[in-house]
Scaffold this active site. Structure first.
Site, PDB file in Angstrom:
ATOM      1  N   ALA A  62       4.571  -3.787   3.372  1.00 23.55           N
ATOM      2  CA  ALA A  62       4.690  -4.346   4.722  1.00 23.55           C
ATOM      3  C   ALA A  62       3.564  -3.778   5.569  1.00 23.55           C
ATOM      4  O   ALA A  62       3.379  -2.558   5.610  1.00 23.55           O
ATOM      5  CB  ALA A  62       6.040  -4.007   5.340  1.00 23.55           C
ATOM      6  N   GLU A  63       2.834  -4.644   6.265  1.00 24.73           N
ATOM      7  CA  GLU A  63       1.669  -4.161   7.002  1.00 24.73           C
ATOM      8  C   GLU A  63       2.041  -3.262   8.173  1.00 24.73           C
ATOM      9  O   GLU A  63       1.180  -2.582   8.735  1.00 24.73           O
ATOM     10  CB  GLU A  63       0.791  -5.321   7.488  1.00 24.73           C
ATOM     11  CG  GLU A  63       1.475  -6.311   8.385  1.00 24.73           C
ATOM     12  CD  GLU A  63       1.896  -7.569   7.643  1.00 24.73           C
ATOM     13  OE1 GLU A  63       1.821  -8.650   8.241  1.00 24.73           O
ATOM     14  OE2 GLU A  63       2.300  -7.468   6.475  1.00 24.73           O
TER      15      GLU A  63
END
Length: 533
Positions: A349-350
């Site tokens: 997940a960024e």
């Protein structure tokens, strides 16, 4: 449906009596930037006191947080009622929601300009934007984090003449260097303020866009735990941009849920050194809302006969053993429910987590400090790791992610992607998409409906919407078929799979460009994929 819930599982605490007493007596009249003291506590008695000598009309403020995670609620609540806080320029990854965090600043009329990557969930903010009442500078999420970090480590990113000096070049689509990313005072005719074109340079045959560092007069951040020296520890995905933000301010004010005496935190536990923090307050506002409560027991996919479910299951077929994968919001994220048995992938997940697990089973298990890029509650798998936003996009930009699957509004026959704005109608922002699709060695797969609601095709010879990236898409998965894309040449689209019950002629009627056909007969989209139990 979005759900906001107050989390009270983690309470703020001051651990001992001597430290509690400090809150009643500590004052701050000068910025610790000018005079550091190893013996002096950085603890200040309140948010009002911490802001009193550094806030002024027209100040620039870099604010930590992503969605509602890691948001400095106490400081934002105080800013919303501070008279001197006016005509502010705020930089943050996202614009939050109505009535909470940054939303309170917008509603109090405190903000003149907002720099963000995503503004989609704040209805009041969107009304201000489309009504021409606020300046908005849309910037890719990873670029914001990198610009903040650059400001804190002395990389100005402006000097081309001295090639021996340090500089940072943020890579994304070449086309973005030639039109505005600032959409300010929006009117039906478009933006009234246009940003200057970015400078570009070639490195190893690829063109890069230069972005300047993003310093601020004040940085405000939220930590889980701190000591009196200003050393900070963050928890889960609530770390996000907070470390990058803290480094970028002339004055950094941190709020923490728990403050302990110096020496109680082990050196190797500390995520951000106290040298970056000037003032520290106890976080007294800790709603820690959950923006999207998502539970595994309620995550029901559509039946297999629907086009949406067909895309979900076909997207899951892209996973290969050992891959590091980034999934966009919606259909791409849903595909993770169909990882084939015996296959091991790690989801990134960024907003700062590698090793995303399933949604929590119950509401009690949901944790506001662990969310995905869609702001949904998630759980980490064994062996997961959390990190800052700049580190997250560093691993993306450095080519360490194997596959990214994201949604789209339009895709061209050459692999151009448009997925962040419909001028005059929708402007949610680009989020992290521009950074993701420009990364080297990553396979980019786009999922989208083949036909728009008005009956027009979404796969075209050229995109009519503003681009997210040029020649970036490797594969297109729609509800009707799968195309491979020759993004590096002139081969265009190749039809490689088709949905049951459709003919090639059916697809030609519904596609806005020509394409080749890989074989006759074509494999079916869900061939070899087990049906939903």
């Amino acid at each position: 449906m979005s759900v906001c819930r107050t989390v009270t599982k983690y309470h703020w605490i001051v651990r001992n009596a001597s430290l509690r007493a400090a809150f009643a007596t500590t004052t701050s009249t000068t910025s610790p930037k000018t005079s550091h003291s190893h013996a002096t506590s950085k603890v200040v008695g309140s948010a009002k006191q911490a802001l009193s000598d550094c806030i002024f009309p027209g100040a620039s403020i870099n604010c930590g947080g992503f969605g509602l995670g890691g948001v400095p609620e106490t400081l934002l609540n105080e800013l919303a009622k501070t008279d001197k806080a006016s005509d502010l320029t705020i930089a943050s990854l996202t614009a939050g929601i109505d009535g909470f965090g940054l939303g309170k600043l917008f509603e109090a009329g405190k903000v003149k300009r907002m720099i963000a990557s995503y503004v989609g969930e704040n209805i009041f903010f969107a009304e201000m934007y489309f009504g021409g009442k606020i300046e908005v500078e849309l910037t890719p999420q990873g670029t914001i984090a990198a610009r903040m970090r650059s400001a804190g480590i002395g990389i100005p990113a402006v000097d081309y003449a001295d090639y021996s000096s340090l500089r940072i070049f943020i890579a994304f689509s070449l086309t973005l260097a030639h039109f505005t990313l600032t959409l300010a005072f929006y009117t039906p005719a478009g933006a009234e303020i246009a940003s200057l074109p970015r400078e570009t340079r070639f490195f190893h045959g690829k063109e890069f866009v230069m972005e300047e560092a993003l310093p601020a007069d004040i940085a405000i951040v939220k930590a889980w735990k701190a000591d009196t020296r200003g050393n900070l520890i963050f928890r889960g995905t609530s770390r996000n941009s907070n470390p990058d933000c803290a480094m970028s301010g002339k004055v950094c004010i941190a709020e923490a849920e728990e403050i302990v005496d110096a020496g109680e935190l082990k050196p190797d536990e500390i995520h951000l050194a106290g040298v970056y923090v000037d003032k520290l307050i106890l976080a007294v506002d800790n709603e820690k809302r959950i923006e999207r409560l998502k539970l595994s027991s309620t995550d029901k996919l559509p039946t297999i006969s629907s086009g949406r479910a067909r895309m979900v299951k076909r997207a899951a077929k892209e996973f290969k053993d050992g891959m590091y994968v980034n999934l966009g919001i919606g259909i791409p994220t849903m595909a993770s429910n169909y990882v084939r048995s015996g296959l091991h992938i790690e989801l990134q997940a960024e907003n700062g987590l590698l090793g995303l697990g399933p949604y929590p089973s119950t509401e009690e298990d949901a944790d506001s400090d662990f969310i995905n890029a869609g702001k949904e509650t998630i759980t980490p798998i064994k062996g997961a790791s959390s990190f800052s936003s700049s580190d997250s996009f560093g691993m993306i930009r450095g080519g360490h992610i194997d596959l990214t699957i994201l949604g789209g509004l339009q895709v061209s026959q050459n692999g151009d992607l448009a997925n962040w704005i419909i001028p005059g109608h929708i402007c949610k922002g680009m989020g992290g998409a521009m950074d993701l699709i420009s990364a080297p060695n990553v396979k980019v797969v786009v999922t989208l409906d083949h036909i728009a609601k008005d009956g027009s095709p979404k796969i075209l010879s050229e995109c009519s919407l503003p681009l997210t990236g040029k020649r970036v898409v490797d594969r297109i998965i729609t509800d009707l078929c799968v195309f491979d894309v020759d993004k590096n040449g002139d081969g265009g689209l190749v039809l490689v799979e088709i949905a049951a019950g459709l003919s090639i002629d059916d697809l030609r009627e519904r596609t806005g460009c020509d394409f080749k056909v890989a074989s006759d007969p074509l494999p079916l989209m869900l061939e070899g994929i087990e049906k939903e139990p």
